[in-house]
Motif scaffolding. Structure first.
Motif, PDB file in Angstrom:
ATOM      1  N   ASN A 130      -1.899 -56.728   9.551  1.00 48.29           N
ATOM      2  CA  ASN A 130      -3.243 -55.850   9.420  1.00 48.29           C
ATOM      3  C   ASN A 130      -3.321 -55.402  11.135  1.00 48.29           C
ATOM      4  OD1 ASN A 130      -3.796 -58.129  11.196  1.00 48.29           O
ATOM      5  ND2 ASN A 130      -5.439 -58.917  10.190  1.00 48.29           N
ATOM      6  N   ARG A 135      -9.218 -54.521   7.553  1.00 49.76           N
ATOM      7  CA  ARG A 135      -8.188 -55.449   8.101  1.00 49.76           C
ATOM      8  C   ARG A 135      -8.127 -56.888   7.761  1.00 49.76           C
ATOM      9  NH1 ARG A 135      -8.300 -53.853  14.526  1.00 49.76           N
ATOM     10  NH2 ARG A 135      -7.365 -51.828  14.282  1.00 49.76           N
ATOM     11  N   LYS A 175      -0.931 -59.377   4.192  1.00 54.87           N
ATOM     12  CA  LYS A 175      -0.288 -58.216   4.880  1.00 54.87           C
ATOM     13  C   LYS A 175      -0.535 -58.083   6.418  1.00 54.87           C
ATOM     14  CE  LYS A 175      -0.367 -55.400   0.601  1.00 54.87           C
ATOM     15  NZ  LYS A 175      -1.098 -54.154  -0.010  1.00 54.87           N
ATOM     16  N   LYS A 200      -6.782 -57.017   4.315  1.00 51.86           N
ATOM     17  CA  LYS A 200      -5.361 -56.908   4.346  1.00 51.86           C
ATOM     18  C   LYS A 200      -4.785 -58.361   4.683  1.00 51.86           C
ATOM     19  CE  LYS A 200      -2.850 -53.467   5.964  1.00 51.86           C
ATOM     20  NZ  LYS A 200      -2.368 -52.776   7.019  1.00 51.86           N
TER      21      LYS A 200
END
Length: 583
Positions: A158, A148, A156, A151
């Motif tokens: 998560n 996570r 992005k 990400k």
């Protein structure tokens, strides 16, 4: 002829796809095949799909299986699992569940691991593997969190629901969904930022939006259409609206005193990281930073400039007569005309839900004067704990003079003696079972009789264990109460006679020590009273009975009171009755 063994089958997967490479059906087929090979009769199948093995709390089928074992529903001998990790990844829960099963004569067979708990070696291996499984679960969690964070570094989203103002959509070339602005919701987000920068506070922004017909769209993570100050705060503080992705804003922390219970704790801004997001920002970067600067400025606790010694004496104890929420203190402060001087502050109590703090609106708009209510509470405390009535000497008089702790200790000794007797019976019953000859023509009947007897003994032991646990709590509470009585008496002796000379802060402390809750009438009574009932933290001894809640008679009640009534003294501005609560 030997009795055919009976078993349950238990399967579990953490996600729709089986992590270990075996689907749910594949596990079931493997276990059915093993049962057939061992000539076992499958009496029930239990399956938790998409459930973690962290603990048994979130596995309803597993708990149902243990309940069926306890009831002796199918008189099973074994539980078959594919691997020990399917039984549980928490070492303590795994071993506790295994011990529970064995208390009812049921063993565990881990087919893929080749482990049978019926033998001493099997128990040892299970202990080791359960600890390894817990370490593995911890590693999986760490790997998930690392994924996570990566990400977040990549900008992005998560995981979790999309923030208000965004929606999650599929994007070509991306495995996970991405954030896209939802214009139906984004309008409200932009307006919140605009109003806040115009000088409104959180509560005022929420009130303005509700008064002007704005509503919050109901979605998965929001079931209230009212706009609360908490929602406004969440929108203003979330970095996602400025085009950032945050990692570590909230952290799972273990709850002290528990084995596997956690709660989410919001972290300080300095302790989490912001990364440039790949999504479009709803709020331009300059506006977002201006809002954060204002939030930082407003976050500091302001020093009092007026009525510095004033405290809202019973604000935490006073309950709204309409919605039951706590009431809080507010001030009416006015400046004298053509002067820098102020009139004397007027303080009031009002319901907190009038400000939509939680998204719910209370229609109780009355402002209750603090000086009137505080005086009434102080007069009541004086009457109950001091003065001519001198009821402080009656506080827990019965508990002070009786032998409650002694009786509880005697009960503990009796229970322990009874348990020892049952354990001895259990040992003899197990010896009888072990001595049975499998070739005896009455083997099956004798085995069933002995196992039924063993089940009954285990049930009795379980009941006594529970009674011993409750008894131990009662002993601790009784000993604690005796200590509390002495503490309260000292406080009352030293403080009650000097209550009028105390500071507001000391009065508030005393009220919080003595009182649990105060209920008031919606309107001031004709005789000037507000208080309807008071619940004390320590019981009062009235006519030999422990009473913790006292009620004022309604002014329309013309009764003279019953044998449990207590008349207030004349120094309280009104004469009323205190009634014993129904306990």
């Amino acid at each position: 002829m030997a009795k055919k063994q009976r078993c349950y089958i238990y399967t579990r997967v953490s996600t729709e796809l089986q992590i270990d490479g075996y689907s749910l059906e594949a596990q079931k087929e493997r276990l059915r095949s093993e049962a057939k090979h061992r000539k076992m009769q499958v009496c029930g199948e239990y399956s938790d799909e998409g459930k973690s093995g962290k603990n048994i709390a979130g596995r309803p089928e597993f708990k149902k299986m243990l309940s069926d074992i306890k009831s002796g529903k199918d008189d099973v001998d074994y539980v078959l699992v594919f691997k020990l990790s399917r039984f549980g990844r928490n070492a303590a829960d795994t071993l506790n569940s295994l011990q529970f099963m064995e208390d009812y004569g049921v063993n565990l067979l881990c087919v893929e691991d080749g482990i049978d708990s019926a033998g001493a070696a099997g128990k040892l291996i299970i202990s080791v593997l359960a600890s390894v499984a817990e370490i593995e679960r911890s590693n999986i969690s760490e790997q998930t969190m690392a994924g996570r964070q990566q990400k977040a570094r990549d900008g992005k989203w998560n995981g979790g629901f999309a923030p208000y103002g965004y929606k999650l959509v599929d994007k070509e070339g991306e495995k996970a969904k991405v954030l896209v602005i939802n214009e139906e919701e984004a309008e409200l987000v932009r307006l919140i930022y605009k109003l806040y920068l115009q000088g409104m506070g959180l509560s005022r922004v929420a009130k303005w939006l509700n008064d002007n017909g704005y509503i919050k769209k109901i979605r998965q993570n929001g079931s209230v259409s009212f706009i609360s100050s908490a929602f406004v705060k969440g929108v203003l503080d979330n970095p996602v609206y400025g085009g950032f992705i945050a990692y570590g804003r909230r952290k799972n922390e273990k709850i002290d005193g528990t084995r596997d219970e956690y709660h989410v704790v919001k972290q300080d801004k300095d302790s989490y990281k912001l990364y440039e997001g790949q999504h479009d920002a709803i709020i331009d970067r300059e506006t977002w930073f201006r809002v954060q600067a204002k939030r930082e400025l407003n976050a500091f606790k302001r020093e009092k400039t007026h009525s510095k010694e004033h405290e809202h004496m019973v604000s935490a104890l006073l309950k709204c007569p309409v919605c039951g929420a706590s009431m809080y203190g507010v001030v009416n402060r006015k400046k004298k005309k053509n002067s820098d001087e102020f009139y004397t502050d007027m303080w009031y109590y009002t319901c907190k839900n009038r400000k939509l703090v939680s998204g719910h609106l209370c229609n109780y708009k009355k402002h209750v004067r603090q000086d009137e209510l505080n005086a009434e509470v102080i007069a009541l405390v004086k009457y109950v704990f001091g003065g001519e009535n001198d009821m402080k000497d009656q506080i827990l008089k019965k508990l002070d003079s009786d032998d409650s702790v002694k009786e509880l200790l005697e009960e503990k000794t009796r229970l322990e003696k009874e348990k020892n007797s049952l354990v001895s019976k259990k040992t003899k019953q197990l010896r009888r079972i072990n001595d049975l000859d499998i070739d005896d023509e009455f083997y099956d009947d004798l085995m069933k009789t002995y196992k039924d007897g063993l089940y009954e003994i285990n049930e009795q032991i379980a009941v006594i264990d529970n009674n011993l646990y409750q008894n131990e709590l009662a002993i601790q509470n009784a000993q604690g109460e005796n200590l509390s009585v002495e503490v309260y008496k000292r406080i009352i002796d030293e403080m009650i006679d000097n209550i009028d000379d105390m500071t507001d802060a000391d009065k508030k402390m005393l009220m919080n020590l003595l009182i649990e809750k105060i209920e008031i009438y919606p309107e001031k009574q004709k005789d000037g009273r507000w208080i309807k009932s008071v619940q004390f933290k320590i019981p009062l001894n009235i006519d030999g009975k422990a009473v913790d809640t006292l009620y004022f008679d309604d002014e329309e009640d013309d009764t003279e009171g019953d044998e449990n009534s207590l008349p207030l003294s004349k120094n309280v501005e009104t004469v009323c009755l205190l009634h014993r609560a129904n306990m």
